[in-house]
Design an enzyme around this catalytic site. Sequence first.
Site, PDB file in Angstrom:
ATOM      1  N   LYS A   9      26.978  28.304  28.783  1.00  0.00           N
ATOM      2  CA  LYS A   9      26.684  29.016  29.907  1.00  0.00           C
ATOM      3  C   LYS A   9      27.092  28.209  31.237  1.00  0.00           C
ATOM      4  O   LYS A   9      26.940  27.309  31.454  1.00  0.00           O
ATOM      5  CB  LYS A   9      25.225  28.828  29.649  1.00  0.00           C
ATOM      6  CG  LYS A   9      24.380  29.627  30.978  1.00  0.00           C
ATOM      7  CD  LYS A   9      22.935  30.077  30.546  1.00  0.00           C
ATOM      8  CE  LYS A   9      22.076  29.247  31.425  1.00  0.00           C
ATOM      9  NZ  LYS A   9      20.638  29.213  31.426  1.00  0.00           N
ATOM     10  N   SER A  25      37.762  42.861  31.908  1.00  0.00           N
ATOM     11  CA  SER A  25      37.489  41.382  31.708  1.00  0.00           C
ATOM     12  C   SER A  25      36.847  40.765  33.289  1.00  0.00           C
ATOM     13  O   SER A  25      36.573  41.562  33.912  1.00  0.00           O
ATOM     14  CB  SER A  25      38.515  40.749  31.485  1.00  0.00           C
ATOM     15  OG  SER A  25      39.730  40.556  32.460  1.00  0.00           O
ATOM     16  N   THR A  57      32.254  41.541  28.319  1.00  0.00           N
ATOM     17  CA  THR A  57      33.418  41.569  28.376  1.00  0.00           C
ATOM     18  C   THR A  57      34.134  40.214  27.877  1.00  0.00           C
ATOM     19  O   THR A  57      33.373  39.442  26.957  1.00  0.00           O
ATOM     20  CB  THR A  57      33.562  41.815  30.028  1.00  0.00           C
ATOM     21  OG1 THR A  57      35.073  42.095  29.934  1.00  0.00           O
ATOM     22  CG2 THR A  57      33.401  40.726  30.933  1.00  0.00           C
ATOM     23  N   TYR A  58      35.519  40.037  28.314  1.00  0.00           N
ATOM     24  CA  TYR A  58      35.864  38.891  27.637  1.00  0.00           C
ATOM     25  C   TYR A  58      36.801  37.952  28.939  1.00  0.00           C
ATOM     26  O   TYR A  58      36.918  38.628  30.044  1.00  0.00           O
ATOM     27  CB  TYR A  58      37.154  39.238  26.845  1.00  0.00           C
ATOM     28  CG  TYR A  58      38.188  40.106  27.321  1.00  0.00           C
ATOM     29  CD1 TYR A  58      39.353  39.581  27.720  1.00  0.00           C
ATOM     30  CD2 TYR A  58      38.106  41.480  27.454  1.00  0.00           C
ATOM     31  CE1 TYR A  58      40.397  40.409  28.370  1.00  0.00           C
ATOM     32  CE2 TYR A  58      39.207  42.350  27.913  1.00  0.00           C
ATOM     33  CZ  TYR A  58      40.156  41.642  28.384  1.00  0.00           C
ATOM     34  OH  TYR A  58      41.333  42.573  29.036  1.00  0.00           O
TER      35      TYR A  58
END
Length: 116
Positions: A9, A25, A57-58
Site C-alpha cells: 500500500k 494504467s 488498473t495496473y
Amino acid sequence: MQIQVVKSKIHRVSVTGADLNYIGSITIDEALMEAANIVEGEKVQIVNVNNGERLETYAIKGPKDTGEITLNGPAARKVHRGDIIIIISYGIIDFEEAKKFRPTLVFPNEKDNSLT
C-alpha cells in the site's frame, strides 16, 4: 484454503496528472513502486480520498524520484490533479500464512510524494 490479503500500500499520495488519451494504467514514480514492493504490470486498486472513487488498473513505472502519480486512460476521469489517493495491491496466500503475513506499507510526503 487461500485468501486474498493486502500485499502493498502506498498511503496518501497526490495525483500529479491525468492523461485521458493514454492507453490506460497508473504511472507511479519508480522509487515509490520499489519501496512498496509493486512491480510493473501489477494489478492495483486506486482509492480516491477526495471523491470516494475506487477503480482497478495496473501499474507502470514512472521516472524515479519525480513524485509522478498519473492516472491514464479512462481512469483519468476519476481523479483531478492534487487529489489524494491510496494505491493498494493484493496477493493470494495460504490461510495459515496470512495470519503471519505483514504487508509493505509506504507513507510518502503528500506534498511532493517523496519518501523523505
